[in-house]
Structures are given as structure tokens and as C-alpha cells.
Design an enzyme around this catalytic site. Structure first.
Site, mmCIF file in Angstrom:
data_model
loop_
_atom_site.group_PDB
_atom_site.id
_atom_site.type_symbol
_atom_site.label_atom_id
_atom_site.label_comp_id
_atom_site.label_asym_id
_atom_site.label_seq_id
_atom_site.Cartn_x
_atom_site.Cartn_y
_atom_site.Cartn_z
ATOM 1 N N MET A 1 13.854 8.768 -21.837
ATOM 2 C CA MET A 1 13.448 9.258 -20.515
ATOM 3 C C MET A 1 14.340 8.640 -19.440
ATOM 4 O O MET A 1 15.310 7.983 -19.797
ATOM 5 C CB MET A 1 11.963 8.907 -20.261
ATOM 6 C CG MET A 1 11.032 9.456 -21.338
ATOM 7 S SD MET A 1 11.015 11.257 -21.425
ATOM 8 C CE MET A 1 11.758 11.568 -23.011
ATOM 9 N N THR A 2 14.022 8.844 -18.187
ATOM 10 C CA THR A 2 14.809 8.216 -17.100
ATOM 11 C C THR A 2 16.137 8.927 -16.811
ATOM 12 O O THR A 2 16.749 9.514 -17.688
ATOM 13 C CB THR A 2 15.149 6.740 -17.427
ATOM 14 O OG1 THR A 2 13.974 5.983 -17.479
ATOM 15 C CG2 THR A 2 16.090 6.123 -16.414
ATOM 16 N N THR A 3 16.562 8.814 -15.565
ATOM 17 C CA THR A 3 17.938 9.142 -15.213
ATOM 18 C C THR A 3 18.507 7.976 -14.416
ATOM 19 O O THR A 3 17.894 7.563 -13.413
ATOM 20 C CB THR A 3 18.020 10.405 -14.321
ATOM 21 O OG1 THR A 3 17.345 11.471 -14.995
ATOM 22 C CG2 THR A 3 19.457 10.791 -14.051
ATOM 23 N N SER A 133 17.443 10.421 -20.303
ATOM 24 C CA SER A 133 17.178 11.811 -20.711
ATOM 25 C C SER A 133 17.689 12.825 -19.690
ATOM 26 O O SER A 133 18.039 13.944 -20.039
ATOM 27 C CB SER A 133 15.669 12.004 -20.921
ATOM 28 O OG SER A 133 14.982 11.664 -19.726
#
Lengths: 194, 227
Positions: A1-3, A133
Site C-alpha cells: 500500500m502507500t505512495t 502500491s
């Protein structure tokens, strides 16, 4: 997840991140801080398992302090990144990997640097980089928007719009954007001892 | 004292509080070949006297490359010196593997100091060798001397080995921070000559701010008797 996103400019470095912490299909937190300060000259953006990432950053912060006390001048950005990569590599080789990726951005005596390392311990210096992600979406914005010779403010805008775009299409990213920039002027000069 | 009579552990402290074994180790260094180090604003040199050997025997190496930017020399038992040189070389490469950068001179010296210190707290023979380390790092050209006790000194002029009292005096009198490389070499040779009465057999190494590489200078001259 995360950017997370990192951009290198001639005037300094920029990090940007979203603020969502996911627990499967549940949003565990909407105010997560994914950009961690190592000191006034270096920051790390983290993606992946928060506990693993924080453990590595804390370990490296401690090691950095010890080394700079011993030798009398601080670790460079690359040396700092190498420390994270070493532990990540050991983890991978002992089948207990740290599930985390890092963008390390900072300024040192040799200028501004953006580096990336991951759970394999691979280390690379980049002009702009994104992981997490949402990174395929963020890269779309970075690839079209990054120009050599950008100033720090332009890089801040580009970094946050890259994260913004990722949040629109990646369910693992969202809930707002953090941006951090470190100008070249923050760098510690190494005092040459006579 | 009691343990001594039992004939097991050796003593560490003498009645005056001196570390007796370490003092003996320092005496061993004082019997070694005269070895000097001089650091100026721009460069640093190491110079060591090569004791004359019998015919058909090559003189031993006395100036050692530690890493690209680092060099060292030593005085005392040559086996002990070599052990310390090996320790320095290994530590330099370990630093490159750990940090992706060349080791700084202070860390190299402190690592060696810690290594030597281990030999002063256990019932072992302290190494009978002192070394002078020099090199170029982000803080400039640096020079350190490390003794068998683990004590280390940072400075611009060092002398160890036989006659070092005399040779350090020559260096102290002739030293200026802006000496040219030729003048520094001359001063080092003079210092060695004052202690050995012979400056023909001197091995030299140099590192400078501009090149940042430690290099040996091959100035070993053929002794006149062999010509």
C-alpha cells in the site's frame, strides 16, 4: 500500500507521501506520518510494514549518531542508506525479511542525494523515484513532469501532484499529502581539521 | 602477588601502578627501526629506516599500503607490526562493505587502538609494536600514532623506534606547516639519519590533499658499499 515519492533537484531534495495506513480492506489510519526525520539533513519516506520500517530507521538513526561521534563528521546520505540496505539484506538472507521499502533523501557535503532501497537490500541513486502500491500512477506524473534543472518549489509541486494522482486511482493510498523538502543549505559542512 | 607465587596468572600492575607488560612492550618498540611521520598543510609522509641486511637478502617492506587513501608504518617486532597492518587492512575493507565509503583516518586509528587495548586487559602478551597511520579523508590529511597500550595521538610529527628521542627533536626544530614535499622528505631523512647515522636505506610513503592517494615513493638507494 502507500505512495511515496522522492525528487532530486540542484537546490535540494523533496519527499512526498500519502497518509493512509491500510489494514487489509480497512483504513487503519488517515493521519499516518510516512516521512521520518533522521536529522536536519536527511529524511526517509517509508512504505510497507510500518513496524519493520520504523525499526530500521531507528536502528540507523542510532548508528549514525554513534559513527558521527566517533569520527567527528556525519555519515553521508549514501552511507546512511547503505546501513539500511545492509540490515535489509541480512533479513532477506535469513528468511525473516523486513517488509519495507525506503526513499532516503538528504543533503551532505557532496550535495543533494535521493536514494532508494528495499527489502532485498538493493540500493540505487535516482533523480526521481516512487514506491508503494500507488507508484505506477505516481510514475506517470513524474515521467511527464520531471525536468532536469527544476528548482525546489517546482519539485514540491510535482511530488505532491504525483501522490495526489496516485491517491485518485490506488485504493491503498489516500487521505492527504505530506511534502518535505531539504535545501542544500541544510547540509553540514565537514570541518577540515588542520 | 599471591597469584604470581602460584605461578598462574601474570601480574598486570606493578607496585607503582604502571602496566608492567605494556611498559615492556613500549621498550620493544624503542628497539625497533627508526620510523617517522610528518604531516604538513598539503601532504603527509611516512619514512622508515631499513636495517641493513646481509647479502642476498632483500630488505623488509616497512611502508604499507592500507587502502587507496591510507598508509601506515610501524616499529617493533615485525610480526606484531604485520598483525596490526593486517588488522588495519581488514578494517578498511570492512568499512567499505558496511558504509560504501573509504574509512576515515580517525576511525581506522581508534579501531586499532581498541584492538591493542584488548591485549592490555587479558593475560596475554601485548603486541610489541607502534604504528603511524596517515591518509586523506573528508577532514583533510590526517596522521595518528598508536602505541601498544592502545593510546593514540593525532598530530603532525611523530617518531618511533630506536633513537626516536633524537629524531623527533630534529623534526620539531625543522617543522613548518608549509614545507614542500621535497623539504619534508629531506627533514624525515635528516631525522632518521640523526638516530641511525645512515639515511641511504629509507623507505617512503606519501599522501597529499591534491591526489588523495597514498603512494610509496621508491627512493631506496643502493648502498655505496655495493656499487
Amino acid at each position: 500500500m502507500t505512495t511515496i515519492v522522492g525528487i532530486l533537484t540542484k537546490d535540494g531534495v523533496v519527499l512526498s507521501s500519502d497518509k493512509r495506513a491500510s489494514k487489509g480492506f480497512f483504513i487503519g489510519s488517515k493521519v499516518t506520518q510516512k516521512i521520518l526525520k533522521i536529522d536536519d539533513t536527511i529524511a526517509v519516506a517509508i512504505a510497507g510494514q510500518v513496524s519493520d520500517a520504523e525499526y530500521l530507521v531507528n536502528a540507523v538513526r542510532a548508528e549514525r549518531t554513534l559513527v558521527s561521534l566517533q569520527r567527528g563528521y556525519p555519515l553521508s546520505v549514501r552511507e546512511t542508506t547503505k546501513l539500511i540496505a545492509n540490515i535489509a539484506y541480512q533479513g532477506m538472507k535469513s528468511y525473516q525479511p523486513y517488509f519495507a521499502e525506503f526513499i532516503i533523501a538528504g543533503v551532505d557535503a557532496s550535495g543533494p542525494h535521493v536514494l532508494e532501497t528495499d527489502m532485498s537490500g538493493a540500493l540505487s541513486a535516482e533523480n526521481f523515484v516512487s514506491t508503494g502500491s500507488g507508484s505506477p500512477v505516481a510514475y506517470g506524473v513524474l515521467e511527464s513532469g520531471y525536468k532536469e534543472g527544476m528548482n525546489l518549489e517546482q519539485a514540491r509541486v510535482l511530488a505532491s501532484s504525483a501522490v495526489q494522482a496516485a491517491m485518485e486511482r490506488d485504493p491503498g493510498s489516500g487521505n492527504g499529502v505530506d511534502v518535505v523538502s531539504i535545501p542544500n543549505s541544510a547540509a553540514n559542512e565537514i570541518i577540515v581539521r588542520a | 602477588m599471591e597469584s604470581q607465587q602460584l605461578g598462574r596468572t601474570p601480574y598486570f600492575y606493578g607496585p607503582e601502578g604502571a602496566l608492567v607488560q605494556v611498559d615492556f612492550a613500549l621498550e620493544a618498540v624503542n628497539r625497533g627501526s627508526t620510523t617517522v611521520g610528518i604531516r604538513t598543510n598539503e601532504h603527509a609522509i611516512l619514512a622508515s629506516y631499513l636495517k641493513p641486511t646481509r647479502p642476498l637478502l632483500d630488505p623488509a617492506e616497512k611502508i604499507y599500503q592500507i587502502d587507496q587513501h591510507l598508509g601506515a608504518t610501524g616499529a617493533g617486532y615485525i610480526g606484531d607490526v604485520m598483525k596490526l597492518i593486517q588488522e588495519l587492512r581488514v578494517n578498511s575493507q570492512k568499512h567499505r562493505l558496511t558504509f560504501d565509503s573509504p574509512i576515515d583516518v580517525k576511525t581506522a586509528s581508534e579501531d586499532l587502538s581498541a584492538y591493542l587495548h584488548q591485549y592490555t586487559i587479558y593475560a596475554v602478551r601485548p603486541l610489541g609494536a607502534s604504528v603511524i597511520i596517515t591518509g586523506k579523508d573528508p577532514t583533510g590529511v590526517q596522521m595518528y600514532q598508536i602505541d601498544p597500550s592502545g593510546t593514540y595521538f593525532r598530530g603532525s610529527g611523530f617518531s618511533i623506534g630506536a633513537g626516536s628521542d633524537r629524531s623527533i627533536e630534529i623534526i620539531q626544530n625543522g617543522y613548518r606547516p608549509n614545507l614542500s614535499l621535497e623539504e619534508t622528505v629531506k627533514l624525515a631523512k635528516e631525522a632518521i639519519k640523526s638516530a641511525t647515522k645512515d639515511d641511504n636505506q629509507v623507505e617512503l610513503g606519501v599522501v597529499s590533499n591534491s591526489s588523495s592517494r597514498f603512494e610509496k615513493i621508491n627512493q631506496v638507494q643502493v648502498p655505496s658499499s655495493a656499487q
